[in-house]
Design an enzyme around this catalytic site. Structure first.
Site, PDB file in Angstrom:
ATOM      1  N   ASP A 108       0.792  -1.233   0.000  1.00 33.10           N
ATOM      2  CA  ASP A 108       0.000   0.000   0.000  1.00 33.10           C
ATOM      3  C   ASP A 108       0.825   1.285   0.000  1.00 33.10           C
ATOM      4  O   ASP A 108       0.332   2.331   0.395  1.00 33.10           O
ATOM      5  CB  ASP A 108      -0.975  -0.005   1.182  1.00 33.10           C
ATOM      6  CG  ASP A 108      -0.294   0.261   2.505  1.00 33.10           C
ATOM      7  OD1 ASP A 108       0.870  -0.155   2.665  1.00 33.10           O
ATOM      8  OD2 ASP A 108      -0.907   0.892   3.370  1.00 33.10           O
ATOM      9  N   GLU A 109       2.066   1.194  -0.444  1.00 33.42           N
ATOM     10  CA  GLU A 109       2.916   2.394  -0.473  1.00 33.42           C
ATOM     11  C   GLU A 109       3.669   2.463  -1.798  1.00 33.42           C
ATOM     12  O   GLU A 109       4.139   1.439  -2.282  1.00 33.42           O
ATOM     13  CB  GLU A 109       4.013   2.332   0.595  1.00 33.42           C
ATOM     14  CG  GLU A 109       3.566   2.367   2.007  1.00 33.42           C
ATOM     15  CD  GLU A 109       4.766   2.184   2.934  1.00 33.42           C
ATOM     16  OE1 GLU A 109       4.850   2.917   3.921  1.00 33.42           O
ATOM     17  OE2 GLU A 109       5.616   1.319   2.652  1.00 33.42           O
TER      18      GLU A 109
HETATM   19 MG   LIG Z   1      -0.426   2.365   4.845  1.00 30.47          MG
END
Ligand SMILES: [Mg+2]
Length: 352
Positions: A108-109
């Site tokens: 998620d990055e």
């Molecule tokens: Mg995150």
């Protein structure tokens, strides 16, 4: 000439936000995403939790038992990696639709190299991207923009949740000086403790200390660390390939529920995958396993390593840790190992 800008995007409470998206009834109620199935949830740990659960002191990595002690109305949601990876792929696809180089750092990055766009244009792009992630995917995120990848990540961290921040060259010193040294990307707990024993707790103090004492303790990494503390950030966004992963699967000689037998196969597959990654010139950060049972249902799990790696041992260790929870009651007929979040080995920069 316009300034170079790097954008760092991090999804907020990613697993929890994904669950709220498909189960809106969870919104506003305290819940955790845990590592075990519903039936033996008390053996699990908290992967992530939403804000309502945080208000009770619930935190990631806490045992589920402890979480329920803190909040008796807590709702337990077992994790669902396949779903999170699907959502992650959607987010990454949206980020890549801008055609800038993208380095995916975890599920998620990501860091995005906006090039010499200048801060005004970077701000416009960042706000648009944040809006799209929200409107088109339905998930909250935080974006940080600065002139280097590490600083952009720090700006992002400091702007959480649902935030947006920009720190320019002129603002860097003020942004950094009172923060704990542990906030610097690459400074882990051990390094932080070592610095603390030297009387250095803030980034400002690290920036001012005599470099000789740092070299003494940390070698050349000490110099890099101090440079970053001074706001010198020449970290590069290293493009990771979009869908690229390297994997191998193999059917077992006999169906089995013996983890030792499965482990032997995982060992072979891990070494094959490591050799192929090396041949193709990639390091990897994400390791996944697939287990297919005798009834042909299958489960995949993946986890991130702490660092990019090229080692078959790392694949094997991660794959075994993931497989242990999957091999117990049902017999397995086929297993697979794959690595993802690939990084081309040229142009690598070591962390401290
Ligand atoms: Mg995150």
């Amino acid at each position: 000439m316009a300034e170079t800008a790097v954008l760092f995007i991090d999804m907020d409470y990613f697993f929890a936000a994904c669950e709220e998206l498909r189960r809106p009834e969870l919104k506003g109620r305290p819940f955790v995403v845990g590592t075990h199935p519903e039936k033996d949830r008390f053996r699990g740990v908290v992967q992530t939790c939403n804000y309502e659960a945080r208000k009770f002191g619930v935190r990631s990595a806490m045992s589920v038992t402890k979480a329920f002690e803190l909040c008796k109305d807590l709702i337990y949601v077992p994790d669902d990696w396949r779903y999170y990876e699907e959502m992650s792929a959607k987010v990454m696809q949206l980020i890549r639709s801008y055609s800038f180089p993208v380095e995916q750092d975890s599920v998620d990055e990501a860091a995005v190299d906006l090039g010499k766009t200048g801060y005004d244009e970077a701000k416009r792009i960042g706000e648009e991207l944040k809006g799209k992630v929200n409107a088109e995917i339905g998930l909250p995120c935080t974006i940080g923009i600065s002139y280097g990848k590490y600083l952009a990540k720090m700006v992002c961290d400091a702007s959480k949740p649902n935030g947006f921040g920009i720190v320019t060259e002129k603002e860097t010193e003020r942004f950094l000086k009172d923060k704990a040294v542990g906030k610097l990307p690459g400074v882990g707990e051990k390094t932080e403790a070592k610095l603390k024993s030297m009387g250095i707790t803030t980034i400002g103090e690290l920036a001012r200390v005599n470099p000789v004492t740092l070299i003494d303790k940390f070698g050349s990494a000490g110099v890099d660390m101090q440079q970053l503390a001074k706001g010198v950030d020449d970290s590069k966004v290293v493009s990771t390939e979009e869908t690229l992963s390297i994997g191998r699967q193999s059917t077992l000689y006999q169906n089995t529920d013996d983890i030792v037998v499965v482990g032997k196969k995982l060992r072979e597959l891990s070494d094959e995958v490591a050799r192929e990654a090396e041949r193709k010139g990639f390091r990897f950060k994400n390791v996944g396993v697939m287990v297919r049972y005798e009834d042909f249902t299958q489960i995949t799990r993946s986890a991130n390593l702490r660092h990019y790696s090229s080692s078959g041992d790392d694949i094997y260790a991660a794959a075994m840790a993931l497989a242990k929870g999957l091999v117990s009651e049902r017999k397995v007929r086929k297993v697979g190992v794959r690595v993802a979040s690939l990084l081309e080995t040229k142009g690598q920069k070591a962390l401290f």
